[in-house]
Scaffold this active site. Sequence first.
Site, PDB file in Angstrom:
ATOM      1  N   GLY A 192     -92.270   2.898  44.890  1.00  0.00           N
ATOM      2  CA  GLY A 192     -91.620   3.920  44.072  1.00  0.00           C
ATOM      3  C   GLY A 192     -91.239   5.157  44.880  1.00  0.00           C
ATOM      4  N   ILE A 233     -92.297   8.491  45.047  1.00  0.00           N
ATOM      5  CA  ILE A 233     -93.279   9.300  45.794  1.00  0.00           C
ATOM      6  C   ILE A 233     -94.114   8.391  46.700  1.00  0.00           C
ATOM      7  N   ASN A 260     -90.103  -0.514  38.399  1.00  0.00           N
ATOM      8  CA  ASN A 260     -89.200   0.633  38.554  1.00  0.00           C
ATOM      9  C   ASN A 260     -88.870   0.867  40.026  1.00  0.00           C
ATOM     10  N   ASP A 312     -99.023  -6.949  39.462  1.00  0.00           N
ATOM     11  CA  ASP A 312     -99.312  -5.907  38.494  1.00  0.00           C
ATOM     12  C   ASP A 312    -100.764  -5.474  38.701  1.00  0.00           C
ATOM     13  N   PHE A 359    -100.472   5.400  42.740  1.00  0.00           N
ATOM     14  CA  PHE A 359     -99.229   5.949  42.173  1.00  0.00           C
ATOM     15  C   PHE A 359     -98.757   5.138  40.968  1.00  0.00           C
ATOM     16  N   LYS A 396     -93.565   6.632  33.771  1.00  0.00           N
ATOM     17  CA  LYS A 396     -93.520   8.096  33.815  1.00  0.00           C
ATOM     18  C   LYS A 396     -92.462   8.745  32.929  1.00  0.00           C
ATOM     19  N   SER A 425    -100.375  15.109  37.104  1.00  0.00           N
ATOM     20  CA  SER A 425     -99.122  15.826  36.867  1.00  0.00           C
ATOM     21  C   SER A 425     -99.408  17.185  36.249  1.00  0.00           C
ATOM     22  N   TYR A 474     -97.371   9.926  27.503  1.00  0.00           N
ATOM     23  CA  TYR A 474     -97.420   9.899  28.973  1.00  0.00           C
ATOM     24  C   TYR A 474     -98.454  10.906  29.469  1.00  0.00           C
ATOM     25  N   LYS A 511    -102.355  10.665  31.491  1.00  0.00           N
ATOM     26  CA  LYS A 511    -102.781  11.385  32.704  1.00  0.00           C
ATOM     27  C   LYS A 511    -104.085  12.133  32.430  1.00  0.00           C
ATOM     28  N   ASN A 540     -92.775  19.545  40.193  1.00  0.00           N
ATOM     29  CA  ASN A 540     -91.545  18.751  40.026  1.00  0.00           C
ATOM     30  C   ASN A 540     -91.021  18.232  41.365  1.00  0.00           C
ATOM     31  N   ARG A 591     -89.192  25.854  36.550  1.00  0.00           N
ATOM     32  CA  ARG A 591     -90.073  24.814  37.064  1.00  0.00           C
ATOM     33  C   ARG A 591     -90.361  25.083  38.539  1.00  0.00           C
TER      34      ARG A 591
HETATM   35  P1  NAD Z   1     -91.810   5.575  40.359  1.00  0.00           P
HETATM   36  O1  NAD Z   1     -91.522   4.934  39.050  1.00  0.00           O
HETATM   37  O2  NAD Z   1     -90.717   5.723  41.342  1.00  0.00           O
HETATM   38  O3  NAD Z   1     -93.024   4.807  41.079  1.00  0.00           O
HETATM   39  C1  NAD Z   1     -94.057   4.177  40.356  1.00  0.00           C
HETATM   40  C2  NAD Z   1     -94.185   2.761  40.904  1.00  0.00           C
HETATM   41  O4  NAD Z   1     -95.240   2.088  40.211  1.00  0.00           O
HETATM   42  C3  NAD Z   1     -92.930   1.921  40.718  1.00  0.00           C
HETATM   43  O5  NAD Z   1     -92.582   1.338  41.952  1.00  0.00           O
HETATM   44  C4  NAD Z   1     -93.324   0.851  39.693  1.00  0.00           C
HETATM   45  O6  NAD Z   1     -92.652  -0.352  39.908  1.00  0.00           O
HETATM   46  C5  NAD Z   1     -94.821   0.763  39.914  1.00  0.00           C
HETATM   47  N1  NAD Z   1     -95.642   0.315  38.783  1.00  0.00           N
HETATM   48  C6  NAD Z   1     -95.657   0.812  37.530  1.00  0.00           C
HETATM   49  N2  NAD Z   1     -96.592   0.179  36.787  1.00  0.00           N
HETATM   50  C7  NAD Z   1     -97.173  -0.746  37.602  1.00  0.00           C
HETATM   51  C8  NAD Z   1     -98.218  -1.686  37.440  1.00  0.00           C
HETATM   52  N3  NAD Z   1     -98.839  -1.852  36.267  1.00  0.00           N
HETATM   53  N4  NAD Z   1     -98.555  -2.449  38.486  1.00  0.00           N
HETATM   54  C9  NAD Z   1     -97.925  -2.333  39.677  1.00  0.00           C
HETATM   55  N5  NAD Z   1     -96.953  -1.440  39.890  1.00  0.00           N
HETATM   56  C10 NAD Z   1     -96.582  -0.653  38.873  1.00  0.00           C
HETATM   57  O7  NAD Z   1     -92.487   6.993  40.037  1.00  0.00           O
HETATM   58  P2  NAD Z   1     -92.838   8.196  41.018  1.00  0.00           P
HETATM   59  O8  NAD Z   1     -91.947   9.327  40.667  1.00  0.00           O
HETATM   60  O9  NAD Z   1     -92.932   7.730  42.413  1.00  0.00           O
HETATM   61  O10 NAD Z   1     -94.272   8.568  40.457  1.00  0.00           O
HETATM   62  C11 NAD Z   1     -95.468   8.081  41.049  1.00  0.00           C
HETATM   63  C12 NAD Z   1     -96.650   8.586  40.237  1.00  0.00           C
HETATM   64  O11 NAD Z   1     -96.612  10.012  40.205  1.00  0.00           O
HETATM   65  C13 NAD Z   1     -96.658   8.122  38.784  1.00  0.00           C
HETATM   66  O12 NAD Z   1     -97.986   7.846  38.414  1.00  0.00           O
HETATM   67  C14 NAD Z   1     -96.143   9.347  38.024  1.00  0.00           C
HETATM   68  O13 NAD Z   1     -96.641   9.383  36.714  1.00  0.00           O
HETATM   69  C15 NAD Z   1     -96.689  10.486  38.871  1.00  0.00           C
HETATM   70  N6  NAD Z   1     -95.908  11.726  38.725  1.00  0.00           N
HETATM   71  C16 NAD Z   1     -94.556  11.706  38.962  1.00  0.00           C
HETATM   72  C17 NAD Z   1     -93.802  12.871  38.778  1.00  0.00           C
HETATM   73  C18 NAD Z   1     -92.318  12.860  38.992  1.00  0.00           C
HETATM   74  O14 NAD Z   1     -91.652  13.771  38.464  1.00  0.00           O
HETATM   75  N7  NAD Z   1     -91.737  11.934  39.726  1.00  0.00           N
HETATM   76  C19 NAD Z   1     -94.439  14.069  38.397  1.00  0.00           C
HETATM   77  C20 NAD Z   1     -95.822  14.049  38.196  1.00  0.00           C
HETATM   78  C21 NAD Z   1     -96.547  12.870  38.371  1.00  0.00           C
HETATM   79  N1  UFG Z   2     -82.902  19.554  32.315  1.00  0.00           N
HETATM   80  C1  UFG Z   2     -81.617  19.816  31.903  1.00  0.00           C
HETATM   81  N2  UFG Z   2     -80.717  18.796  31.882  1.00  0.00           N
HETATM   82  C2  UFG Z   2     -81.027  17.530  32.237  1.00  0.00           C
HETATM   83  C3  UFG Z   2     -82.356  17.257  32.676  1.00  0.00           C
HETATM   84  C4  UFG Z   2     -83.274  18.296  32.695  1.00  0.00           C
HETATM   85  O1  UFG Z   2     -81.279  20.948  31.560  1.00  0.00           O
HETATM   86  O2  UFG Z   2     -80.181  16.632  32.181  1.00  0.00           O
HETATM   87  C5  UFG Z   2     -83.853  20.658  32.349  1.00  0.00           C
HETATM   88  C6  UFG Z   2     -85.049  20.412  31.430  1.00  0.00           C
HETATM   89  O3  UFG Z   2     -84.748  20.834  30.122  1.00  0.00           O
HETATM   90  C7  UFG Z   2     -86.110  21.256  32.115  1.00  0.00           C
HETATM   91  C8  UFG Z   2     -85.763  21.167  33.609  1.00  0.00           C
HETATM   92  O4  UFG Z   2     -84.402  20.741  33.650  1.00  0.00           O
HETATM   93  O5  UFG Z   2     -85.987  22.576  31.708  1.00  0.00           O
HETATM   94  C9  UFG Z   2     -86.617  20.166  34.359  1.00  0.00           C
HETATM   95  O6  UFG Z   2     -86.592  18.941  33.657  1.00  0.00           O
HETATM   96  P1  UFG Z   2     -87.139  17.576  34.298  1.00  0.00           P
HETATM   97  O7  UFG Z   2     -86.974  16.524  33.262  1.00  0.00           O
HETATM   98  O8  UFG Z   2     -86.536  17.353  35.630  1.00  0.00           O
HETATM   99  O9  UFG Z   2     -88.684  17.898  34.560  1.00  0.00           O
HETATM  100  P2  UFG Z   2     -89.848  18.277  33.557  1.00  0.00           P
HETATM  101  O10 UFG Z   2     -90.452  19.538  34.059  1.00  0.00           O
HETATM  102  O11 UFG Z   2     -89.431  18.232  32.156  1.00  0.00           O
HETATM  103  O12 UFG Z   2     -90.862  17.063  33.751  1.00  0.00           O
HETATM  104  C10 UFG Z   2     -91.169  16.538  35.044  1.00  0.00           C
HETATM  105  C11 UFG Z   2     -91.520  15.061  34.888  1.00  0.00           C
HETATM  106  C12 UFG Z   2     -92.784  14.916  34.102  1.00  0.00           C
HETATM  107  C13 UFG Z   2     -93.857  15.712  34.766  1.00  0.00           C
HETATM  108  C14 UFG Z   2     -93.451  17.161  34.916  1.00  0.00           C
HETATM  109  C15 UFG Z   2     -94.469  17.947  35.661  1.00  0.00           C
HETATM  110  O13 UFG Z   2     -90.472  14.369  34.223  1.00  0.00           O
HETATM  111  O14 UFG Z   2     -93.171  13.573  34.071  1.00  0.00           O
HETATM  112  O15 UFG Z   2     -92.212  17.240  35.623  1.00  0.00           O
HETATM  113  O16 UFG Z   2     -94.744  17.356  36.869  1.00  0.00           O
HETATM  114  F1  UFG Z   2     -94.976  15.622  34.026  1.00  0.00           F
END
Ligand code: NAD
Ligand code: UFG
Length: 341
Positions: free
Chosen positions: A14, A16, A39, A62, A84, A88, A128, A153, A157, A183, A235
């Site tokens: 994924g 991150i 994903n 999985d 990870f 999400k 998160s 979601y 967490k 973010n 953010r």
């Molecule tokens: P991502 O979807 O790119 O990566 C997650 C990966 O996990 C994917 O490759 C998916 O295929 C895999 N996966 C999901 N469920 C699985 C399972 N049951 N078994 C095996 N693989 C599985 O997401 P990301 O943005 O890289 O996020 C990584 C982690 O960080 C997640 O736990 C997410 O909740 C957390 N997080 C992400 C954000 C963000 O904004 N991206 C913010 C805060 C926390």
């Molecule tokens: N936004 C827009 N237009 C868009 C998308 C987003 O205006 O098309 C705005 C949102 O309203 C928000 C800001 O951009 O004000 C950031 O939105 P994101 O969806 O990028 O991020 P969030 O802060 O809502 O949430 C993200 C992840 C969550 C995570 C959180 C904190 O999606 O999973 O950051 O880490 F929990």
Amino acid sequence: MIFKEKVLVTGGCGYIGSHTCLYLIENGYEPIIVDNLCNSNTEVLNRIKSIVGYKPIFYELDVRDENALDEVFCTHDIKSVIHFAGLKAVGESVEKPDLYYNNNIGSTNTLLKVMKKHNVKNIIFSSSATVYGNPKRVPIYENDPIGEVTNPYAETKVKIEFLLQDLANHDKTMNIGILRYFNPIGAHKSGLMGENPKGIPNNLMPYVTQVAIGLRDHLNVFGNDYDTRDGTCIRDYIHVCDLARGHVLTLNKLHQNSGLVIYNLGTSIGTTVLELVNAFEKANNIIIKKEFAPRRAGDIAECYANCDKAYKEIGFKTEFNIVDCCRDSWNWQKKNPNGFN
Ligand code: NAD
Ligand code: UFG
């Protein structure tokens, strides 16, 4: 390559996870990736090889599949885990809460069970900023209250954090790092790796880059009547490579028998939606067509971190600013108009 230790990376294909694998390899840790690809795409493994000259070992499975996971632990002398894997998308979690509980909590339960069987003591968990819900104050500190959240979601967490905290209290030999990401945006500077959302992006930066490349007509700015300096939400946008480095620093800390550690990983700087769009336009010399739209349900006005604790305890300090993030996100999108596909 010669490595000092094997680290199981769940969800390592994924966004991150893949960037973190690069930093692990560069720091002498061998990532063993498990991912069910729900994903993500295995092309990322070739991209990792192009950047660091090593293609990580990968198992398509999985994390809830206990036998398959056990087999990986039997094959490899795993010393630490970075977890990870998870779903999400906030909106999807409201539609399908059972899927989120089952996948996110179920996978963590199975992972902890198999770790216990193999006497693996170190784990880092992707939490998160969402666990803080609507924060009482900003910047947010790690000991501010968590748990008052409004979507499944975030609930998963919080529940996993509580589970890990109970585990740390019960078993003093466990070393657990809970990382609360703010973010994450940006991409590796090579443009070979980046965020690869399926369908219409939920998050701001991938939406902006898809407008820039012409996949979307315009950006909807959700709400311009918040009590902030320009009316749009604030953010804390952190470059994914800074975030990745934070995992290696945390892993080093766990190796000092740290017990439980919890860190905010952000930049400590709040940026509004309009400021981010402006930074993108300036960094890349592109105009982003935008329209103001109603507030998005569940959005909070302001969310940014205090990251002093991570600085004091593991030396975590971000190296990239918002302009770097905008440049690298666009570089990735431009070179890969369809992501990894
Ligand atoms: P991502 O979807 O790119 O990566 C997650 C990966 O996990 C994917 O490759 C998916 O295929 C895999 N996966 C999901 N469920 C699985 C399972 N049951 N078994 C095996 N693989 C599985 O997401 P990301 O943005 O890289 O996020 C990584 C982690 O960080 C997640 O736990 C997410 O909740 C957390 N997080 C992400 C954000 C963000 O904004 N991206 C913010 C805060 C926390
Ligand atoms: N936004 C827009 N237009 C868009 C998308 C987003 O205006 O098309 C705005 C949102 O309203 C928000 C800001 O951009 O004000 C950031 O939105 P994101 O969806 O990028 O991020 P969030 O802060 O809502 O949430 C993200 C992840 C969550 C995570 C959180 C904190 O999606 O999973 O950051 O880490 F929990």
